[in-house]
Design a protein around this motif. Structure first.
Motif, mmCIF file in Angstrom:
data_model
loop_
_atom_site.group_PDB
_atom_site.id
_atom_site.type_symbol
_atom_site.label_atom_id
_atom_site.label_comp_id
_atom_site.label_asym_id
_atom_site.label_seq_id
_atom_site.Cartn_x
_atom_site.Cartn_y
_atom_site.Cartn_z
ATOM 1 N N LYS A 141 1.624 7.855 -9.944
ATOM 2 C CA LYS A 141 2.505 9.016 -10.047
ATOM 3 C C LYS A 141 2.375 9.953 -8.852
ATOM 4 C CE LYS A 141 2.147 8.949 -15.116
ATOM 5 N NZ LYS A 141 1.124 7.905 -15.227
ATOM 6 N N TYR A 142 1.367 9.701 -8.022
ATOM 7 C CA TYR A 142 1.162 10.550 -6.852
ATOM 8 C C TYR A 142 1.678 9.843 -5.595
ATOM 9 C CZ TYR A 142 -1.737 13.211 -10.070
ATOM 10 O OH TYR A 142 -2.172 13.940 -11.142
ATOM 11 N N ASP A 143 1.399 10.434 -4.456
ATOM 12 C CA ASP A 143 1.878 9.873 -3.185
ATOM 13 C C ASP A 143 1.275 8.498 -2.933
ATOM 14 O OD1 ASP A 143 3.259 12.219 -2.804
ATOM 15 O OD2 ASP A 143 1.613 13.175 -1.712
ATOM 16 N N LYS A 144 2.028 7.683 -2.208
ATOM 17 C CA LYS A 144 1.610 6.311 -1.932
ATOM 18 C C LYS A 144 0.297 6.291 -1.145
ATOM 19 C CE LYS A 144 3.400 1.938 -0.175
ATOM 20 N NZ LYS A 144 4.570 1.233 0.384
ATOM 21 N N GLY A 145 -0.597 5.437 -1.610
ATOM 22 C CA GLY A 145 -1.857 5.249 -0.885
ATOM 23 C C GLY A 145 -2.952 6.223 -1.242
ATOM 24 N N VAL A 146 -2.746 7.031 -2.277
ATOM 25 C CA VAL A 146 -3.785 7.992 -2.686
ATOM 26 C C VAL A 146 -5.054 7.230 -3.097
ATOM 27 C CG1 VAL A 146 -4.404 9.694 -4.431
ATOM 28 C CG2 VAL A 146 -2.124 9.758 -3.402
ATOM 29 N N ALA A 147 -6.200 7.611 -2.520
ATOM 30 C CA ALA A 147 -7.522 7.070 -2.877
ATOM 31 C C ALA A 147 -7.613 5.554 -2.689
ATOM 32 C CB ALA A 147 -7.868 7.448 -4.315
ATOM 33 N N ILE A 148 -6.849 4.999 -1.750
ATOM 34 C CA ILE A 148 -6.843 3.546 -1.572
ATOM 35 C C ILE A 148 -8.211 3.024 -1.158
ATOM 36 C CG2 ILE A 148 -6.097 3.622 0.863
ATOM 37 C CD1 ILE A 148 -4.823 1.146 -1.780
ATOM 38 N N GLU A 149 -8.943 3.786 -0.354
ATOM 39 C CA GLU A 149 -10.263 3.335 0.108
ATOM 40 C C GLU A 149 -11.285 3.327 -1.024
ATOM 41 O OE1 GLU A 149 -10.770 1.975 2.957
ATOM 42 O OE2 GLU A 149 -8.668 2.354 3.463
#
Length: 948
Positions: free
Chosen positions: A500-508
């Motif tokens: 639901k948030y921006d793309k790639g949030v917390a991906i790492e």
């Protein structure tokens, strides 16, 4: 026979005859006295002082009434209602006897004429107000609606008798004799009052206590303050005031024209007596034969409109023909309707007010407001007649203006009247818990943040589940921080939230989670990386499809199957079908060693790939012993959207462990599954537990077709499906305001459901009558016991169906009317508190349209309020059937459950006359009914052979 006549004609039920006649005689005597005294005093006043002095009389009535009200309210607080009323009757009786003596032995001066003119006006408002307060105490709102017409007829009959008696005695013996008789009649009222009090009020002492327990400091305030704080009482006071002003203006016109035409005092008294009595004859006919019917059809508020509308029409006629005969018509409308339809409606409109408030406020309205309005009428007459010297015909314009405002106030009273009933129902209901006050948004977010930061697993998962339908950006950092939470379930749900948030949030932070050895977490992490990272699809699948870790490779394969719907080239490039075949072979070879999660992923992969030749694997696992695998097979079946699974998935609705999975799976079919559902329902092939969840499924489509399907389900023979369909329709309406609901169709369904409820009551009454009067002497004890059990089983099922049917009726009503109003009505009706039931019935009586009211109220009243009252039974017209007629009816009109119970009863009766009915059931589409019918038929045939 007399009881039946009174019930059918006047609505008087068992136990109400004696008290109703006592009340009728009481008001008969009061009005009788008024119609003896008033014409005489009016004639004396007009003869000695003239019609031009009437406005001053009106002003003095108002002034004295305000003073009287002050002292009267103090007496009401200090002494009992019985004592105050008895003393009032004694005072007026001796005053009237004194008037007779004064006329005989002395001359009436101007001040005595004014005194008695004012005294008669006060007598009229005080004694009638006391009577109707007593009536409000003796009867509740439901009883009042039925009985006030009959009791009010006593008032009108008293007016007729008193008017003609005045005309007769005044002509033959003089006014003095008539006045002395009036005083004696008042004395007779006192023992009648005490008898009513002893036989009724003491029995209702608990009711009085229940009313008085709500007394608070507000009731110690002056009456005018109590009225000003209640919209209901305020509108009622204003309506009373405007009604009195109009009546006085009409009375002045009538008296003025009559005085100019008839100069002799005795002839004038005779004229007044004749017409007052004639008006009351009309009122009596209205009261006996029209009032109850009009109140039942139109309700209280609409009935109140009849009098002002009639006066308005009469006034318009007078503007065209300013003659005495028109004034006779206008006065007739006022005298007839005011004492019949309008009086009953006014007294019913005050019913919802608690007694302690009613006693004070109504006395003020009836005495002070009435008299102040009389004074205002006097001021207006002085202003227009004396100051401007205008003809009395101009008063008609004022009458029209006041009737217009009067009508507006009645419309305002209607909603206040409903609100009073709502408050009464809520107040009388027993509260199990006090609802918490809603938190402010900032407080809710603060509590949520606290849970996310320091809560346990269950608390956090509950919060995240609520966030599944919306996002709160202010909690973003707290949600991301949960990726470090020890629980893998929490991490999995957090990843779902991050979409639901921006793309790639917390991906790492998510990438390391693919090595967690938790199937759900690995799947969630890989799906998120594929969707939200910068890595290409081809690189992703090259890296993870052939990974050495089975958690990762199986999850990657599932991701591949999900992606091919948008990119078919992926399937060919990475040999999706071959990979599925390889895994299927592994499953057959190493079935016992495979984890349930791996099988679940493979099932979902096959479903996403839409490879029908491998659907047999889904079919097999739908019967697996492991519930986790069965749930995955159900999900996979839904993903295929294949028609072969619709019936299977619908039947899974009956099994609680798999119900949620089945509902979610069936949602994939959208509204296309409608025809299948309707066909299964029509053929009675649905399990009872499955039925109740089908409307929930249909509702989830949330479109106009959902409404159409649910409306069709309302035609089901099974009351459970109908009830669940009504619940689903209510939720659909609350979720989507743009959906259209055919009100005409809904009304038809309500009437049909009422018919079903009536048929159920007929069946219950019939079978209970059979149990009570069983004459099966040819059966032994065991056979009788078995027969009794079979009949009682049918009663249990019919009782359940009746309750469900009543719930359906109120759910359907909530689609036509305000849902909150219907909910509070149903809560009141189902309450064990008697007053809540009565208030709920009266509220519905005024809320519902006449066609629905006629069908619903008798049904509800019979079931819940007065089911033991024979007059209520006769009103509903319960029909007793023979056992054969009952069995034939149930087999023809009811669903599977009742049919099975009836077939069991037939098998117990072993009566070959039922063979034809049973034979028809062997052609039923429902296999369970069909098989049981065949067995029952065999029992009957065997019994036939034994008899031969």
């Amino acid at each position: 026979m007399i009881r039946t006549f009174l019930n059918k004609t006047f609505g008087i039920r068992d136990g109400e005859i004696y008290i109703s006649f006592l009340m009728q005689i009481y008001i008969f005597l009061i009005i009788n006295v008024l119609l003896i005294i008033k014409p005489i005093v009016n004639a004396l006043f007009l003869s000695e002082l003239g019609a031009e002095q009437l406005p001053y009389g009106y002003l003095m009535v108002a002034l004295i009434a305000v003073i009287t009200t002050y002292f009267y309210n103090r007496w009401v607080k200090q002494f009992s209602f019985l004592r105050v009323t008895s003393l009032s009757l004694l005072f007026f009786s001796f005053s009237f006897i004194a008037l007779g003596l004064i006329i005989t032995f002395a001359n009436l001066g101007e001040w005595l004429l004014y005194t008695y003119y004012i005294g008669v006006s006060l007598f009229a408002v005080i004694t009638t107000s006391q009577f109707w307060i007593l009536a409000n105490l003796v009867f509740n709102s439901r009883e009042g609606k039925r009985l006030f017409g009959f009791i009010g007829a006593g008032a009108i009959a008293g007016g007729i008798f008193g008017g003609y008696l005045t005309s007769l005695i005044a002509s033959a013996f003089g006014n003095v004799t008539a006045i002395i008789i009036a005083g004696i009649f008042l004395l007779v009222c006192i023992p009648i009052l005490r008898k009513i009090w002893s036989i009724r009020i003491k029995r209702l002492s608990s009711y009085v206590r229940a009313q008085r327990k709500y007394q608070d400091t507000e009731t110690q305030e002056p009456a005018y303050k109590i009225i000003s704080k209640s919209k209901h009482l305020t509108y009622l006071a204003l309506i009373t005031g405007f009604g009195v002003i109009v009546a006085k203006l009409v009375d002045f016109q009538f008296s003025d024209f009559a005085n100019k035409a008839i100069r002799d005092p005795d002839e004038l008294a005779s004229f007044f007596g004749f017409w007052f009595s004639s008006f009351n004859v009309i009122a009596l006919c209205l009261q006996l034969f029209v009032t109850n019917k009009v109140l039942s059809k139109l309700g209280v508020a609409s009935t109140l409109l009849i009098l002002p509308l009639g006066l308005a029409v009469g006034s318009l006629l007078f503007l065209t023909f300013p003659e005495l005969w028109v004034l006779v018509i206008i006065k007739g409308i006022d005298g007839s309707f005011k004492q019949s339809l309008n009086k009953a409606a006014v007294e019913l409109s005050v019913m919802p007010i608690p007694f302690n408030i009613k006693n004070q406020a109504k006395s003020f309205i009836d005495v002070a407001v009435d008299s102040i309005a009389t004074g205002l009428a006097g001021l207006m007459l002085i202003l227009f007649i004396k100051r401007f010297d205008l003809p009395t015909t101009y008063i008609t314009v004022i009458i029209l203006l006041f009737t217009f405002v009067w009508i507006i106030l009645i419309y305002k009273l209607r909603e206040a009247y409903f609100n009073s009933f709502r408050q009464n129902i809520r107040r009388n209901l027993v509260k199990d818990s006090i609802k918490d006050k809603p938190h402010r948004k900032e407080t809710a977010i603060g509590l949520t943040r606290s849970v996310l930061q320091s809560g346990d697993e269950d608390e956090i998962l509950a919060i995240l589940d609520r966030f599944s339908i919306y996002k709160i950006r202010t909690l973003r950092s707290e949600i991301i921080a949960l990726l470090d939470f020890p629980s893998n379930k929490v991490k999995t749900e957090v990843i779902k939230q991050l979409y639901k948030y921006d793309k790639g949030v917390a991906i790492e932070k998510i990438k390391p989670l693919i090595y967690s050895n938790d199937d759900q977490l690995v799947q969630a992490a890989l799906s998120y990386i594929l969707e939200h990272s910068s890595i290409s699809q081809y690189s992703f699948f090259n890296e993870y499809l052939d990974h050495s870790d089975p958690y990762i490779s199986s999850s990657a394969l599932l991701c591949l199957s999900e992606e091919i719907s948008d990119n078919q080239n992926l399937s060919k490039r990475f040999n999706l079908e071959q990979r599925i075949v390889t895994r299927l072979n592994d499953c057959f070879i190493n079935d016992d060693e495979l984890r349930a999660a791996e099988i679940s992923k493979l099932l979902l992969t096959i479903a996403n790939a839409k490879l029908e030749k491998y659907y047999t694997y889904i079919n097999v696992n739908l019967q697996h012993k492991n519930p986790i695998i069965v749930k995955s097979a159900i999900e996979a079946a839904g993903l295929t959207s294949n028609e072969q699974y619709t019936k299977i998935l619908v039947q899974y609705l009956a099994e609680k462990p798999y119900r949620k999975a089945a509902i979610n799976a069936l949602k994939n079919y959208s509204s296309a599954i409608a025809n299948t559902i309707l066909k299964l329902e029509k053929n009675d092939e649905l399990n009872n537990d499955a039925k109740r969840h089908i409307p929930t499924l249909v509702r989830s489509f949330n479109n106009q077709k959902s409404v159409k399907i649910l409306m069709r389900l309302l035609k089901s023979k099974d009351v459970i499906i109908r009830f669940e369909a009504t619940k689903a329709l209510i939720k659909l309406k609350s979720q989507n305001e743009n959906l259209y609901f055919n009100k005409r169709r809904l009304k038809k369904e309500i009437i049909k459901e009422c018919r079903y409820g009536k048929e159920t009551l007929d069946a219950l009454a019939s079978i209970r009558h059979m149990l009570a009067s069983d004459v099966s002497n040819n059966l032994n004890i065991d056979q009788k016991r078995e027969l009794k059990i079979a009949r009682k089983s049918i009663i249990v099922v019919l009782d359940e169906q009746l309750i469900t049917s009543l719930k359906s009726i109120f759910k359907l009503l909530a689609l036509l009317y305000d849902e909150a109003d219907i909910e509070v009505s149903y809560s009141g009706l189902m309450s064990e508190v008697k007053e809540a039931q009565i208030n709920a019935l009266e509220f519905l009586d005024n809320l519902l349209q006449s066609q629905l009211k006629e069908k619903i109220l008798p049904l509800v009243e019979y079931y819940n309020v007065n089911s033991d009252d024979t007059s209520v039974k006769s009103q509903l017209q319960i029909e007793f059937m023979s056992e054969y007629e009952l069995i034939r009816s149930l087999l023809a009109k009811r669903g599977k459950r009742i049919k099975l119970e009836v077939l069991y009863l037939i098998s117990t009766l072993k009566d070959k006359s039922y063979r034809t009915l049973v034979h028809k059931q062997t052609f039923q589409k429902n296999k369970e009914v069909q098989e049981f019918a065949i067995k029952t038929l065999a029992i009957l045939d065997q019994q036939k052979l034994v008899n031969h």
